[in-house]
Structures are given as structure tokens and as C-alpha cells.
Enzyme design. Sequence first.
Site, mmCIF file in Angstrom:
data_model
loop_
_atom_site.group_PDB
_atom_site.id
_atom_site.type_symbol
_atom_site.label_atom_id
_atom_site.label_comp_id
_atom_site.label_asym_id
_atom_site.label_seq_id
_atom_site.Cartn_x
_atom_site.Cartn_y
_atom_site.Cartn_z
ATOM 1 N N TYR A 171 0.659 -0.937 -0.074
ATOM 2 C CA TYR A 171 -0.148 0.005 0.006
ATOM 3 C C TYR A 171 0.816 1.031 0.190
ATOM 4 O O TYR A 171 0.408 2.205 -1.090
ATOM 5 C CB TYR A 171 -0.880 -0.398 0.944
ATOM 6 N N LYS A 175 0.841 4.675 -2.997
ATOM 7 C CA LYS A 175 0.973 5.097 -2.073
ATOM 8 C C LYS A 175 1.766 6.567 -2.733
ATOM 9 O O LYS A 175 1.814 7.567 -3.275
ATOM 10 C CB LYS A 175 0.459 5.846 -1.149
#
Length: 301
Positions: A171, A175
Site C-alpha cells: 500500500y 501511494k
Amino acid sequence: MSGICAERVVVVTGAGRGLGRAHALAFAAEGARVVVNDLGVGLDGAPGSGSPAGRVVEEIRAAGGEAVAHGGDIATSAGAESLVAAALDAYGRLDTLVNNAGFLRDRMLVNLDEDDWDAVLRVHLKGHFLPLKHAAAHWRAEAKAGRAPVARIVNTSSGAGLLGSVGQGNYSAAKAGIVGLTLVAAAELRRYGVQVNAVAPAARTRMTERTFAGTMAAPGTGFDAMAPGNVSPLVVWLGSAASAGVTGRVFEAEGGRITVMEGWRPGPTADKGERWTPAEAGEATLKLLADAEVPGRVHGA
């Protein structure tokens, strides 16, 4: 409806729940006609039941707004292309794209499967790139035809992408990649009348309720700092014509706080003018680090 987005057509991905839903409702409240995209999957990306996009459309229409649902997979080229087509077919134009879709598959790095790495990067990073690509192609064609757009893209990064987050290597990498994509897109698309920015929100969603349960709970009384709707006013403003001149920026938004992130920039430097030995490089680096700012702490460390 009147408002700072009156007559604008706005696409929001992952808009069936959480932040995306809050953004869609906020845009509609400011007069936008909204394309509500959501694949309807679970927290881990597995197929879900019902149509969350349809329910948000019903909410917007019940409040007097205009909206249509789109259930395509925006991490595929066909799905992203159909997303842009949905806006053009329904309303004849596209003004703003909010990339928000995502899910989690958290693991410590030594336990992170390749499939879980690929799945998270696919929906977050590829799911930003493909809608951006197809929307940008439309706006470039408009600009070349003499119809200069006042177009906006708002991407969704995270504090995990800016500082890292233990147990979220996939993640965090996705991002962080979104920040890089935002900077490149802002530079490339400026000539066509397209502004591109990113927001790193902190709010209570399906993803954060479980990961950060202790800090995300709603208070019994008073201001709910973690309510998703607190992030939406900034996103709506960035998606409006009122944000003219603001592009290539990253913002943190949490509760009533907005922060302009300044990102990587040169700090202390040493230049020998010729090649260092390893020992010299180490000595110089330690001196530079002593003069440098201390980096932000990785979440969960």
C-alpha cells in the site's frame, strides 16, 4: 443546483463508500453532476454484494442532484475508457476526475505474497493511471480542437505513501507511486488546461477502521475529526474552477487541518570535487546527517 462546481461533470472512483462517497455527495451539493464509480468489492478486493454506487446515486438524486452509476473495473483499460465514456454519454462533457478507488491486503514484508503485492498496486496505482490516461486523452483532444478545458484531476495518496507504514509495504509503495504520477501528470498536462494534485487524507473508512481502530473511533459528542466528509471540501475545491493555478501539489487533510506537503528537496550537501573513498564518503555523510532534518517517523514503528 448552485455552488462552486455548478454545471461541472465530476467522476469519482471508489465512490460507493467512505471517502469516495463523501466526495461524490459533496460535489453534488456544490452543483456538480457526478459519475459514481464503484466495483462493489470487499475490503480485500474480493467480489461483494449489492451496488454501493447505485445507492450513492440514489442519495444524490434524493437531495435534488444529478448522478449516474458506473460499475466498471477502472484498473483495466476498457473499464477506464468506459468510465470517461459514461460521463460523456450522460452529460456531454467531463471536467473533473477524482481517483480514489483502493483496498488493502496488509502483511509484514516477509509474509507478503506476490499476489497481494500485485493486487494492491494494480487497484491503487494502475487504477489511478488508466482513468487519468483516458481522461487526459479526451482533454488533449478538446484543447487541440480549440475547446480549452478547465479540467482537474485529484489523486488520492496517503500518509503511508509519504512516510511509510509498518505492515503496509504494498500500500505504501502504491501511494508513493501516486505522488510521482501526480507530479509527472501535472507537468505534462498543464499545456492542455489540466491541473493535477493529490490529497493524502486521514479519515475513518473501511480500510482505516480496522488498521487504526484506536484513533478512528467516532466521539460520542463534539467534532468528529475522523469523519470522511472533513476531507471532501478540499477535494471539491481542487476539483473546481476556483483552484486556478494550483497544480503539482500534495496536501494532507485531516479533520479541520490542511497541510501543504513539501516533499523531497535538497538538504545539506558536500562536494569533494573528485571521487570519495568509502571511508571519506561515510564520514562526510555522517556530518551531513547531523545537520539534516530528522525524517518523519514511519507509522507503526
